[in-house]
Each structure stands twice: as structure tokens, then as C-alpha cells.
Scaffold this motif. Structure first.
Motif, mmCIF file in Angstrom:
data_model
loop_
_atom_site.group_PDB
_atom_site.id
_atom_site.type_symbol
_atom_site.label_atom_id
_atom_site.label_comp_id
_atom_site.label_asym_id
_atom_site.label_seq_id
_atom_site.Cartn_x
_atom_site.Cartn_y
_atom_site.Cartn_z
ATOM 1 N N PRO A 233 0.814 -1.220 0.000
ATOM 2 C CA PRO A 233 0.000 0.000 0.000
ATOM 3 C C PRO A 233 0.848 1.273 0.000
ATOM 4 O O PRO A 233 2.045 1.219 0.287
ATOM 5 N N ARG A 234 0.188 2.374 -0.338
ATOM 6 C CA ARG A 234 0.886 3.660 -0.400
ATOM 7 C C ARG A 234 0.565 4.511 0.813
ATOM 8 O O ARG A 234 -0.475 4.358 1.435
ATOM 9 N N ARG A 235 1.475 5.434 1.118
ATOM 10 C CA ARG A 235 1.290 6.292 2.294
ATOM 11 C C ARG A 235 0.467 7.524 1.956
ATOM 12 O O ARG A 235 -0.238 8.075 2.771
ATOM 13 N N PHE A 236 0.658 8.025 0.731
ATOM 14 C CA PHE A 236 -0.045 9.248 0.349
ATOM 15 C C PHE A 236 -0.238 9.248 -1.154
ATOM 16 O O PHE A 236 0.327 8.410 -1.859
ATOM 17 N N GLY B 51 9.369 8.843 -1.402
ATOM 18 C CA GLY B 51 8.469 8.009 -2.185
ATOM 19 C C GLY B 51 7.131 7.803 -1.501
ATOM 20 O O GLY B 51 7.007 7.949 -0.286
ATOM 21 N N ASP B 52 6.125 7.468 -2.303
ATOM 22 C CA ASP B 52 4.770 7.410 -1.771
ATOM 23 C C ASP B 52 4.389 6.038 -1.222
ATOM 24 O O ASP B 52 3.281 5.848 -0.742
ATOM 25 N N LYS B 53 5.297 5.047 -1.308
ATOM 26 C CA LYS B 53 4.979 3.739 -0.756
ATOM 27 C C LYS B 53 5.349 3.679 0.726
ATOM 28 O O LYS B 53 6.262 4.376 1.164
ATOM 29 N N ILE B 54 4.659 2.823 1.449
ATOM 30 C CA ILE B 54 5.065 2.618 2.834
ATOM 31 C C ILE B 54 6.463 2.015 2.845
ATOM 32 O O ILE B 54 7.328 2.433 3.613
ATOM 33 N N CYS B 55 6.678 1.031 1.948
ATOM 34 C CA CYS B 55 7.997 0.405 1.857
ATOM 35 C C CYS B 55 8.997 1.384 1.255
ATOM 36 O O CYS B 55 8.776 1.931 0.182
#
Lengths: 264, 192
Positions: free
Chosen positions: A113-116, A133-137
Motif C-alpha cells: 500500500p501507499r502512504r499518500f 516516495g509514496d509507498k510505505i515500503c
């Protein structure tokens, strides 16, 4: 003289004049090229991908002839081209195994999933610059396709926000490896199909929150793999491609609790 | 001096060959994918058009006019320009290989491009002197290079902004070219 005759005479003379100028110029300004250069060019694939490190096949041919460049640098032609070059130059050559690029991440839209919501230019380096980056990872594929655009042979496709290399098309020029801001893409021997599809150096609990497919550093695979063919690099299992994994492959895929060891 | 500056500014901005006169659209759309090729193409165009204006002016004045063959201008100019470009390419390959590597592949591409021919024809129609022709040729080709490089910059940006599938490629390029052309209309009236 009538207008037609004038026109005919003037244009015939002009045409002959122009032809003569070019013919003379071609003689006077002829550039002598080493004939071997054309022959070496004919051996090379002429894709001008730059995988060898020179600007194109022509430049590589010059480097072979005049600067004694290595003969096995053409990644596209691989063994075959290197051997032909060696035969032509009258030397023997060590041939490296053909490689293909692979993206060591399986964090597609469903898995990671993405954070934002990132709404900027569709470029991985640009996306990576926005708060990492926009991913949680922090390590996984961002999915904006910079590598796919860099690929000269369109061997990379974007599949659900995840870059996938098609090994049968890959010419292992290494452009995608240089492009990826997260250094996810590696050149691996084409004969190898078992990989750890994760590049996260984070520890287990963090990886679990960030992605459904990730190395949680359980070290199970290092025990199952023969002759430490998989070893831990901090909290990430890494395949040592110098060592073979054969009959253990299936067990590894089944046992990996992070589901990141897969056959490609 | 003032006259020449006005001539050049007029050709670069007010009557830009690509964006106002709509000449040379083919290389404008074809060679506008990356800045480095656009720069090479722009340099080659400036070189060819400036030289071609001089050569065709001399050809018109000393061969076509005395013979009364003005009506065969188009054919004559194509012949002369093509020969000239080929000649320059041969000389360049021998004397300045570095320049040839930069411009060489673009030279044959624009040999008989419509904007090269148009500059030559306009020079004659406007009754320019030799120096005026050279200035006009330089201005017109710089205008082409300017438009090409601006357009390439825009296209590079647009490619990264993920336009809708149906608009990608030529479609959005043409829309961009239209907007750019309208922007250049702002220069109308700068030079009377």
C-alpha cells in the motif's frame, strides 16, 4: 535560342556542373577508413544500445581496434559475438554467462500500500524525492516506469504499478539498473530462476506492515539452501548466484513465510 | 546595422518559420523527442539555411536572371541546395570530423526541406541584397531552432506527466504546437 532550348541548356550544364563538383569532392575529400572497422561492425549486433560502455557499436569497434578493448563487453551478442570477435582478432576470450535484468520486488498495487497520493510527474526519481516516495515500503518498486522508458528494447512492462522484465527480450545493457532510484534491478545469470523478490533492509515487523510479499529476515532459507547459496545481508536474504540451487528450489518457495522467494 | 537586426528579430520572433508561417513542420514534429537531437538538428538547420540563402541568391542573380529563367526557380534551387549540402557534408567529414559527428546525420535530412527552399524564395521575392539574404536566412533558421528547442522541452515534460492514453504521442504534440504558435502571435507588431 527559344526559351525551351535556353532552359534545357542551362539546366543540363548546371546538372553536369553540380555532379562534377560532387564527384571531385568525393575524391578530394575522401576519408580513409580502416576496412577492418566495417567488418567488426558487421559482427556486432548494431543495436547501438551502449551496454558495452561506448556510445554505440561503431565506437566499440574503434575501441576494439585501436584501444585494445575487451572483446566480451557486448552484452547483447553475448557468447556468440565474443567468440566471433575473438576469432576475427585471432585471440581467445573468456566469455561471461549471459545475464538478464530482474526487478527484485513484488510489491504491486495489491501487495504494497501507499502512504499518500503522489500527483507529480510520472518519474521514479521525482517520486522518490518527495518524502522518500509514496509507498510505505522505503525499498520497493515505485511503479512510475522510469526503467521501462530507459529500456532500449521495451523489455520492461509495467504490471499493476510494478516493473516486470521480460527476460527473453532483455539484452542486459544495464540501463534500467542505472535508472532505478531504489537500485532494485539486478543483472543475474539468465539460467537462474530462483530469486528473493524483496530488497527491503528493514526488519520483519516493519516489512510486514509495508508489504504482503517481503523478506522478514527469518533466516529459514539460509538453513534450507545448500552451501549457503542464500545468505543474510543484515535483515535481507540475498541469493549468491555463484552457487547453484537445484533440488532445494521447490522447498524454498513453499517454506518462505514472507512469500518472497519465487521462481521466475 | 539597425536594418539587419530588425530583419533577424523579425524572422526569429514575428514571422517565425514554424509557428507563424507553418513551414518545416515535418522535422519540427519528427526530431523533437529529445533535447540533444533537437540541438543538433537546430545547429544543422542554421548552418544549411544561412549558407543556402547566399548560394541561391548568387545563382538567381548571375544565372537565372540573365537567362530569363526565373520561372524555373524552384527546380534550380532544389538542385543547387542539394548539391551544396552534399558538398559541405563531404568537406566537413574530411576537415572537421567532430562537427560532422554532431551535425552529419541531420544534414541530408534537411537538404530539400520546405523551410530551406522557402527562405531562398522569399529572399528573391523581397528583393533582398546578398547581405540582407544572409541575415534573413540566419534569422529564419535561428527561429526554427528556437521553436524546435522550446517545443522539445515541452514535449519532454509532457511525456513525463502521463497524459491520457488517447492523447499520447502525436495528438498532444499537435495541441502543444498549436498553443505554442498562439503564444508566438504575441510578438506580432514587434517589428513593423
Amino acid at each position: 535560342m527559344g526559351p525551351l532550348t535556353t532552359a534545357l541548356v542551362v539546366f543540363t550544364l548546371t546538372g553536369i556542373g553540380c555532379g562534377a563538383i560532387l564527384a571531385i569532392a568525393a575524391r578530394v575529400f575522401a576519408v580513409e577508413e580502416d576496412p577492418r572497422l566495417a567488418e567488426i561492425c558487421a559482427i556486432l549486433p548494431n543495436g547501438n544500445c551502449g551496454g558495452c560502455g561506448w556510445a554505440g557499436c561503431g565506437e566499440y569497434a574503434k575501441a576494439i581496434l585501436f584501444d585494445k578493448a575487451e572483446l566480451n563487453l557486448c552484452t547483447v551478442g553475448g557468447t556468440e559475438t565474443a567468440q566471433k570477435l575473438a576469432k576475427y582478432m585471432g585471440v581467445t576470450v573468456e566469455v561471461a554467462e549471459k545475464k538478464a535484468a530482474i526487478v527484485l520486488c513484488r510489491g504491486n498495487a495489491g501487495n504494497a500500500p501507499r502512504r499518500f497520493l503522489y500527483n507529480g510527474v510520472a518519474d521514479c526519481a521525482a517520486a522518490n524525492a518527495v518524502d522518500g516516495g509514496d509507498k510505505i515500503c522505503r525499498y520497493g518498486c515505485l511503479g512510475y516506469g522510469s526503467c521501462a522508458r530507459a529500456c532500449p528494447v521495451n523489455a520492461i512492462s509495467m504490471d499493476g504499478n510494478l516493473a516486470m522484465v521480460h527476460p527473453e527480450l532483455c539484452i542486459s545493457c544495464g540501463k534500467c539498473v542505472k535508472t532505478c532510484p531504489r537500485k532494485l534491478i539486478k543483472l543475474v545469470p539468465e539460467s537462474r530462476h530462483l530469486h528473493v523478490f524483496c530488497s527491503s533492509l528493514d526488519k520483519g515487523p516493519i516489512v510486514k506492515k509495508a508489504c504482503k510479499v517481503g523478506c522478514i529476515a527469518c533466516t529459514l532459507c539460509t538453513k534450507l539452501a545448500p552451501d549457503s547459496a542464500i545468505a543474510m545481508n543484515g535483515a535481507l536474504a540475498v541469493v549468491d548466484y555463484a552457487k547453484p540451487i537445484t533440488k532445494e528450489a521447490e522447498t524454498l518457495v513453499q517454506k518462505c513465510p514472507g512469500h518472497c522467494i519465487q521462481q521466475a | 546595422m539597425k536594418e539587419y537586426i530588425l530583419l533577424i528579430v523579425g524572422a526569429v520572433l514575428v514571422n517565425n518559420f514554424v509557428l507563424t508561417r507553418f513551414l518545416g513542420i515535418c522535422p519540427f514534429l519528427g526530431v523533437s523527442k529529445s533535447i540533444s537531437t533537437a540541438g543538433g538538428m537546430g545547429g544543422a538547420v542554421i548552418f544549411v539555411i544561412t549558407c543556402a540563402s547566399g548560394v541561391t541568391w548568387l545563382f538567381q542573380r548571375f544565372i537565372l536572371d540573365p537567362m530569363g529563367l526565373g520561372y524555373l526557380q524552384t527546380i534550380a534551387f532544389i538542385l543547387v541546395i542539394a548539391t551544396f549540402v552534399q558538398f559541405v557534408e563531404l568537406v566537413m567529414k574530411k576537415t572537421t570530423p567532430a562537427l560532422h559527428r554532431g551535425l552529419g546525420i541531420y544534414l541530408p535530412l534537411i537538404t530539400t526541406n520546405c523551410c530551406v527552399l522557402a527562405v531562398a524564395v522569399i529572399n528573391i521575392q523581397a528583393n533582398y541584397t546578398l547581405l540582407q539574404s544572409l541575415a534573413f536566412g540566419f534569422g529564419a533558421s535561428s527561429g526554427f531552432a528556437l521553436a524546435l528547442i522550446i517545443f522539445t522541452g515541452l514535449r519532454e515534460k509532457i511525456d513525463r506527466a502521463n497524459p491520457p492514453q488517447s492523447m499520447r504521442g502525436t495528438a498532444i504534440a499537435l495541441v502543444t504546437a498549436g498553443l505554442l504558435s498562439m503564444a508566438f502571435m504575441g510578438f506580432a507588431g514587434l517589428v513593423k
